[in-house]
Design an enzyme around this catalytic site. Structure first.
Site, short mmCIF file in Angstrom:
data_model
loop_
_atom_site.label_atom_id
_atom_site.label_comp_id
_atom_site.label_asym_id
_atom_site.label_seq_id
_atom_site.Cartn_x
_atom_site.Cartn_y
_atom_site.Cartn_z
N ASP A 96 0.83 -1.20 0.00
CA ASP A 96 0.00 0.00 0.00
C ASP A 96 0.87 1.26 0.00
OD1 ASP A 96 -2.53 1.48 0.35
OD2 ASP A 96 -1.77 1.88 2.35
N GLU B 8 -2.11 -5.41 -3.55
CA GLU B 8 -1.16 -4.62 -2.75
C GLU B 8 -0.06 -5.52 -2.18
OE1 GLU B 8 -3.90 -0.94 -1.08
OE2 GLU B 8 -3.68 -2.75 0.13
#
Length: 350
Positions: free
Chosen positions: A67, A135
Site C-alpha cells: 500500500d 497490494e
C-alpha cells in the site's frame, strides 16, 4: 532491460513449482527470484497457517508494505504526467488509481484472484480480497526486486494495458452525491461541518470540512474550495463506512436513540370486543306486573307531559355521559337524535 528472463527461466525450480512461476510470469512480466514472497502474498488470513514460531502466515504485512509502495509509485507517475496540476487534482487521481475497487478489478483482469489461497469460496468477485492481494503482490515485488521493479510493473503491465490514466484522472466522481444518497436511503441525518478556513503561503483560501452523521464524526477533507474539501471528506467517509463496521454500527445506534426520543405517546389500540359492548343499549329490568298495569304505564307516559319531560331529562343526563358515537361515525349525531333512537328501541322491546 534490467530483467533477464532467459536466465530466470533456466533457474526455474522443479515441476511442481512451474505452474505458479508461469502464472506469476503472465502477471508480472518477469520471473520471481524468491518465490516465498509471492506465495505469502497470495495467502489470505482465512487459511490460518502459521510458521515454525507459531506466527500467522498471511498477506496482511505485505499488503501494508505494498500500500505504501503503491502510493509512492502512483504519486510519482501522476506528478510527472500532469505538470502544473494542483495538489487536489493529483491526490484525487492517485486515490482513484489505488482504490480498493480499482485494484480489485485489476486482480480479476490479470488473473491474480484465481491464485489466492483462501478457506472461503471463490474470491474472484471480492474487491477487498483481490485488491488486498494486489497490494501484497506489490510488496512482494519490492522485497524481491526493489523499487524500480515495482515502477516497471506498474508502467508496463498495468498502465496502458488495463488502465487509461487520462480517463481515470478526468472522470469526475461525485463522492458527496454518493454519500448523500446513502444517507437519504438509510434515513440518517448528515451534515458538513466547517472546521477552519485559512490562507496558504500564496494567499489562496483553504477550507477544511468534516462529515458528521447522526452526531458521529466522520472523516475530514481540505481543499482550495468548499466543494473540493467536502468531496474529499465524503470520499474518505465512504471508505470508512466500507472498511469499519463499528463506524456503521455507531451511526445506526445513534439514529435509533434519536428516533426513540422523538416518538410521541399514542393511544392504545381499542379492544374491538369492548367497543362492541358499548354499542348495546341496556334496558331496565321490567317489574313483575299485569298486562293492565303495563298498558296503564304506557297510557300515563303518553298522556302526561310532565313525566315525559322528566324522563327525557333523565335520559339526556345518562346518555350524554356514556354514549358517544363520534369516534366511529362519519357524521356526529345530535343529542336529540340519540335520545329518539333510544326511546324507539325501548318501545320496541316493550
Amino acid at each position: 532491460m534490467w530483467i533477464n528472463n532467459i536466465i530466470d527461466h533456466i533457474k526455474l525450480p522443479f515441476r511442481k513449482e512451474k505452474e505458479l512461476f508461469s502464472s506469476l510470469y503472465e502477471i508480472l512480466g518477469f520471473y520471481p527470484h524468491n518465490i516465498e514472497y509471492y506465495r505469502q502474498a497470495l495467502m489470505h488470513k482465512s487459511i490460518g497457517r502459521r510458521n515454525d514460531k507459531g506466527k500467522p502466515l498471511n498477506n496482511e504485512r505485505l499488503e501494508f508494505l505494498g500500500d505504501a509502495i503503491l502510493d509512492a509509485i502512483v504519486g510519482h507517475i501522476v506528478y510527472s504526467q500532469y505538470e502544473g496540476k494542483r495538489e487536489g487534482f493529483l491526490t484525487n487521481t492517485r486515490s482513484k488509481l489505488v482504490s480498493r475497487e480499482t485494484l480489485g478489478k485489476l486482480a480479476n483482469e490479470m488473473g491474480l484472484s484465481q491464485l489466492i489461497l483462501s478457506a472461503g469460496r471463490s474470491n474472484s468477485h471480492n474487491s477487498y480480497v483481490g485488491g488486498n492481494a494486489f497490494e501484497a503482490l506489490v510488496g512482494a515485488i519490492y522485497l524481491d526486486r526493489g523499487y524500480d521493479a515495482c515502477m516497471w510493473f506498474w508502467e508496463n503491465r498495468v498502465l496502458g494495458k488495463y488502465i487509461n490514466i487520462d480517463k481515470v484522472a478526468f472522470k469526475e466522481v461525485n463522492f458527496k452525491s454518493k454519500l448523500l444518497e446513502w444517507s437519504q436511503k438509510n434515513k440518517v441525518r448528515m451534515e458538513y461541518r466547517m472546521l477552519k478556513q485559512k490562507l496558504d503561503d500564496n494567499g489562496s483560501p483553504i477550507f477544511s470540512f468534516q462529515v458528521v452523521i447522526e452526531g458521529i464524526e466522520g472523516e475530514r477533507g481540505s481543499g482550495y474550495s468548499k466543494k473540493e474539501a467536502q468531496q474529499l471528506a465524503s470520499k474518505e467517509t465512504l471508505q470508512k463506512l466500507k472498511r469499519e463496521p463499528q463506524f456503521v454500527d455507531a451511526i445506526f445506534k445513534a439514529k435509533s436513540d434519536r428516533t426513540k426520543m422523538e416518538e410521541t405517546p399514542t393511544m392504545l389500540v381499542p379492544d374491538p370486543e369492548k367497543e362492541q359492548e358499548d354499542f348495546i343499549i341496556e334496558q331496565p329490568a321490567k317489574p313483575a306486573s299485569s298486562e293492565h298495569s303495563e298498558k296503564s304505564d304506557k297510557s300515563a307516559y303518553a298522556e302526561t307531559p310532565d313525566n315525559s319531560e322528566k324522563s327525557e331529562s333523565s335520559e339526556k343526563s345518562d346518555l350524554s355521559d356514556d354514549f358517544d358515537l363520534s369516534d366511529i361515525s362519519h357524521k356526529e349525531k345530535s343529542r336529540e337524535d340519540i335520545i329518539a333512537e333510544a326511546e324507539a328501541a325501548a318501545f320496541a322491546e316493550a
